[in-house]
Motif scaffolding. Sequence first.
Motif, PDB file in Angstrom:
ATOM      1  N   THR A  83       0.821  -1.193   0.000  1.00 55.33           N
ATOM      2  CA  THR A  83       0.000   0.000   0.000  1.00 55.33           C
ATOM      3  C   THR A  83       0.860   1.251   0.000  1.00 55.33           C
ATOM      4  N   ALA A 100      -5.592   3.116   2.802  1.00 59.51           N
ATOM      5  CA  ALA A 100      -6.064   2.103   3.750  1.00 59.51           C
ATOM      6  C   ALA A 100      -4.989   1.817   4.794  1.00 59.51           C
ATOM      7  N   ILE A 123      -8.485  -2.912   3.979  1.00 61.13           N
ATOM      8  CA  ILE A 123      -9.284  -3.028   2.759  1.00 61.13           C
ATOM      9  C   ILE A 123      -8.904  -4.300   2.006  1.00 61.13           C
ATOM     10  N   THR A 174      -3.935  -3.978   3.821  1.00 58.32           N
ATOM     11  CA  THR A 174      -4.772  -4.760   2.913  1.00 58.32           C
ATOM     12  C   THR A 174      -4.861  -6.212   3.384  1.00 58.32           C
ATOM     13  N   THR A 230     -15.290  -8.487   4.105  1.00 57.77           N
ATOM     14  CA  THR A 230     -14.810  -7.257   4.734  1.00 57.77           C
ATOM     15  C   THR A 230     -15.393  -7.086   6.132  1.00 57.77           C
ATOM     16  N   ASN A 267     -13.836   3.254   1.408  1.00 57.59           N
ATOM     17  CA  ASN A 267     -13.613   2.040   2.192  1.00 57.59           C
ATOM     18  C   ASN A 267     -14.873   1.772   3.016  1.00 57.59           C
ATOM     19  N   GLY A 302     -14.686  -2.147  -2.209  1.00 51.77           N
ATOM     20  CA  GLY A 302     -15.203  -1.143  -1.290  1.00 51.77           C
ATOM     21  C   GLY A 302     -16.629  -0.760  -1.625  1.00 51.77           C
TER      22      GLY A 302
END
Length: 459
Positions: A19, A404, A334, A407, A230, A322, A177
């Motif tokens: 990220t 984010a 995420i 991940t 999620t 998100n 998302g």
Amino acid sequence: MAQKRLRISTAVAVAVAGTVAFTSLLTACSHPQPSADGLQVSPASPTAKANDKIQPVSLTIRHTQVKDTQKKRLAMLQDVVKATEANVPGLTITLDGVEDKVNRFEKLRAEMAAGNPPEIFDLFGGTDTRDYVKADRLLDLTPVLKELGLSDKFYSFDEFTVNGKIYGIPMAGYVEGLYFNKKILANNGLKPPQTWDELLAEAEVLKSRNITPIMLAAKDAWVINMMMNTMWVRTAGPNVVEGFLSGIKRWTDPDVVDAFSKYTTLVKKGYLQEGSLALSYAEQQNKFSSGEAAFMFDGSWANTPLLDPEKSSIVNDVGFMNFPAINGPGDGFINGGWSNAYGFSNRVSEAQLAAIKEFIKQMYNEPMQKRQLMEEGMPPAMKLKDTSDVNPLIMEILQVFANAQGTFTAYDSRIQTKVREKLERGMQELIAGRTDPAKLMEELQQQQEASNKEEMHVN
């Protein structure tokens, strides 16, 4: 697309690093002028001589670009094929298009079992890749990438690395998302919700005004579990799937059951699309792009139909965020990564291997990755120097990815097939009111234990 499909005990640190690396993509300031499409066609192969007799070579590429929304992606592949054929005398490439789920769960699996996969094929990372390596079906790409100078050009080979060797080359990244309709929210005095309680409160307002809060297609069971994945990460943490696999975490743990109970709240209060069990994934996107709902949980790949003015009425009104925080250890993380790749059969001739290397050169370069980003909104798998002129929604998706906290990969890239199938059927039953979270989690845990034992026995 599925996108995926891109999905970690030690991988959290790797994912965070990925990220951070992705953030550098967004802040890059250099703007090189690449050749058109990145396709480099030579008059002839450097190894071919005028008097040599050209030997025919053939390759089959199994791809999944078969939907109307993937026409641009297919055109890119076709351009790469033409350039590859032009650079390899005697080469003929056949394109074999198969729907992504059929390819992944049926056709490719059967071909791998029989030992006759195509030379090049769409490959999913994680469990799929490990299974095919165990069956000795995949070409070790580690020396090929080194030879072509590509080893350090990608964000991550994590999902395609087994015992330190690389067996797949990611085509693009993905992130999942909450898409939202800016116009609907503004017209109802609402803002993108930052917490679970805010999401519920806004859903109640929308429902009271006869507006569908959250679009959902539950006919295709895998669609349900994008948001569900999620949610259980929110309540139980980003390492929860690795915990299921190792046995230190159980589906029946209270923090896991909590996520499924919260999902049941959405169902019982009528915040999800009415009649969702009869809706296909394509209908989910169509209805949201027609302005029929305020929110839709989906992957970055969904931006293509949403930004098509011929198919979407919300081209200028769609945003991406998100999923809201649920006050758990996974808040801010995420679902994202690089799970879809091209894999290659290890049963190829020397001439076919040479052609495969040319295909890789034509497919994996900065201009082609930029073209994917510009035309299809596909987060690049390679580290681009230039992200200028990208559509604002796509930039928003990339920014959410980069910002984010960390991940995690999609659960179905790690979990065993029987567990995934049990969960998919169970979630449809949950939506239909034929089961409840506690019962479903008990059944799922039983299957998880059985699958873990079976895996230990095989290993």
